[in-house]
Enzyme design. Structure first.
Site, PDB file in Angstrom:
ATOM      1  N   THR A  14      43.161  60.023  44.229  1.00  0.00           N
ATOM      2  CA  THR A  14      44.605  60.103  44.469  1.00  0.00           C
ATOM      3  C   THR A  14      44.939  60.819  45.760  1.00  0.00           C
ATOM      4  O   THR A  14      45.849  60.421  46.493  1.00  0.00           O
ATOM      5  CB  THR A  14      45.266  60.835  43.268  1.00  0.00           C
ATOM      6  OG1 THR A  14      45.120  60.007  42.126  1.00  0.00           O
ATOM      7  CG2 THR A  14      46.732  61.116  43.503  1.00  0.00           C
ATOM      8  N   SER A  58      37.645  57.884  41.299  1.00  0.00           N
ATOM      9  CA  SER A  58      36.509  58.653  40.780  1.00  0.00           C
ATOM     10  C   SER A  58      35.875  57.978  39.566  1.00  0.00           C
ATOM     11  O   SER A  58      34.746  58.291  39.198  1.00  0.00           O
ATOM     12  CB  SER A  58      36.898  60.098  40.487  1.00  0.00           C
ATOM     13  OG  SER A  58      37.754  60.189  39.385  1.00  0.00           O
ATOM     14  N   THR A  89      40.517  62.897  40.520  1.00  0.00           N
ATOM     15  CA  THR A  89      40.494  63.959  39.512  1.00  0.00           C
ATOM     16  C   THR A  89      39.889  63.510  38.176  1.00  0.00           C
ATOM     17  O   THR A  89      39.499  64.343  37.365  1.00  0.00           O
ATOM     18  CB  THR A  89      41.918  64.479  39.242  1.00  0.00           C
ATOM     19  OG1 THR A  89      42.729  63.372  38.833  1.00  0.00           O
ATOM     20  CG2 THR A  89      42.499  65.130  40.469  1.00  0.00           C
ATOM     21  N   ASP A  90      39.826  62.191  37.964  1.00  0.00           N
ATOM     22  CA  ASP A  90      39.450  61.712  36.622  1.00  0.00           C
ATOM     23  C   ASP A  90      38.051  62.167  36.200  1.00  0.00           C
ATOM     24  O   ASP A  90      37.799  62.387  35.005  1.00  0.00           O
ATOM     25  CB  ASP A  90      39.533  60.183  36.551  1.00  0.00           C
ATOM     26  CG  ASP A  90      40.970  59.685  36.617  1.00  0.00           C
ATOM     27  OD1 ASP A  90      41.891  60.516  36.592  1.00  0.00           O
ATOM     28  OD2 ASP A  90      41.170  58.465  36.699  1.00  0.00           O
TER      29      ASP A  90
HETATM   30  N1  ASP Z   1      43.943  59.651  38.878  1.00  0.00           N
HETATM   31  C1  ASP Z   1      42.847  59.799  39.709  1.00  0.00           C
HETATM   32  C2  ASP Z   1      42.974  60.915  40.731  1.00  0.00           C
HETATM   33  O1  ASP Z   1      43.585  61.882  40.408  1.00  0.00           O
HETATM   34  C3  ASP Z   1      42.202  58.608  40.240  1.00  0.00           C
HETATM   35  C4  ASP Z   1      40.770  58.957  40.450  1.00  0.00           C
HETATM   36  O2  ASP Z   1      40.226  59.784  39.725  1.00  0.00           O
HETATM   37  O3  ASP Z   1      40.206  58.449  41.399  1.00  0.00           O
HETATM   38  O4  ASP Z   1      42.477  60.891  41.808  1.00  0.00           O
END
Ligand code: ASP
Length: 327
Positions: A14, A58, A89-90
């Protein structure tokens, strides 16, 4: 005194997302663009070198990507005062723990990301990246292993979890809280952890495919039949303090005869019990059947640790001892 230097390695997520032109966003911003969006970085006196390692969500990162990333960290660490990784973050809670276990850099290693992408009002990426750079250049952060800096909090990779789908305060350390905080550009560490052991995969790497299976009310255990020769280890995300329904037990006995099986908890906080309940499928019963206790590690961190132990050629006694050490 020379200016501190930081190496930023960007993996996507993100924090690096931009419009796809069709109403969605995709992780396609490079590392230099992420740094250009951080207010005050130019005048901070920190020399930052940036490189884009991957541009993916991720969910698309693999253990192989992380192995390559750890080699890059080892190569960059001697040339810098700190290393910062930006990613989605995932899976940040898993990749940070993996890097915590395989790397032993002499300089701070900090991971961060964002919950609000740069096309939204109030994106948190620039603030998180600035705080991560501040921690990575701070002497107090040396020797703490991999850290996750998010929402001005400093978390140990061993304990941090993503606990919310959208909040900018999504990252928490449920049992002990954060190690410290950043405020007004000052890094404050309230406590230190003993370093995690370094676990190095051997070459050629033994097969080390570990499954995570969550159990639930009324589980008949049938899903455990899918754990065949493709897997070399299993983590069960058990109920409460580390319990499973009775119908799983015969299958668990068959699996423990051929692979390490770890019992963790699906609850999200607290340790696995060891000496309390004795009903079939209880903490005492599973220990007697040879399951390894995850201690306070959650199922996903347990899977990372078991994968690395298998990849390092460790024996069964080492599996249990290492889980114990990290509890
Ligand atoms: N929602 C995710 C982020 O916070 C997408 C990911 O993990 O790539 O980056």
């Amino acid at each position: 005194m020379a200016n501190p230097t930081v190496c930023v390695l960007a993996l996507g997520g993100t924090i690096a997302s931009a419009s796809d032109g069709k109403g969605g966003v995709l992780p396609n911003l490079d590392a230099a663009t992420l740094l250009a969006a951080v207010p005050g970085l130019d005048s901070s006196g920190v020399e930052v070198s940036a490189s884009t390692f991957r541009s993916v969500s991720s969910a698309s990162l693999t253990l192989d990507d992380l192995a390559q990333l750890s080699d890059l960290i080892a190569a960059e660490a001697p040339r810098h005062d700190g290393i910062v990784i930006t990613q989605g973050t995932d899976t940040l809670e898993e990749s940070s723990f993996y890097l915590d276990l395989v790397t032993d850099p002499a300089v701070p290693l900090v991971l961060t990301g964002a919950m609000r992408n740069p096309t939204l009002a109030g994106p948190d990426g620039p603030a998180n990246l600035l705080a991560a750079i501040q921690v990575a250049t701070n002497e107090q952060a040396r020797g703490l292993g991999a850290l996750v800096v998010f929402n001005d909090e400093i978390h140990a990779a061993r304990s941090v979890r993503k606990a919310h789908t959208t909040s900018t305060a999504a990252f928490v350390s449920p049992d002990a809280g954060p190690l410290g905080r950043v405020s007004e550009n000052v890094v404050r560490l309230h406590r230190r952890l003993s370093p995690a052991p370094t676990i190095r995969p051997v070459t050629p790497t033994p097969p080390a495919n570990v499954a995570v299976v969550t159990t639930y009310l009324g589980d008949d255990g049938g899903v455990l039949d899918a754990i065949d020769e493709r897997y070399q280890g299993l983590v069960i995300a058990g109920l409460g303090g580390g319990h499973v329904p009775g119908p799983l037990l015969d299958r668990i006995d068959r699996l423990t005869a051929r692979m390490p099986v770890v019992i963790a908890s699906r609850t999200g906080a607290g340790p696995i019990l060891r000496t309390t309940y004795s009903f079939p499928g209880s903490d005492r019963d599973l220990a007697r059947r040879g399951l390894i206790s995850a201690g306070s590690l959650d199922p996903y961190k347990s899977r990372v640790l078991l994968h690395l132990l298998l990849a390092s050629g460790a024996d069964r006694a080492t599996f249990a001892d290492t889980f114990e050490q990290l509890s």
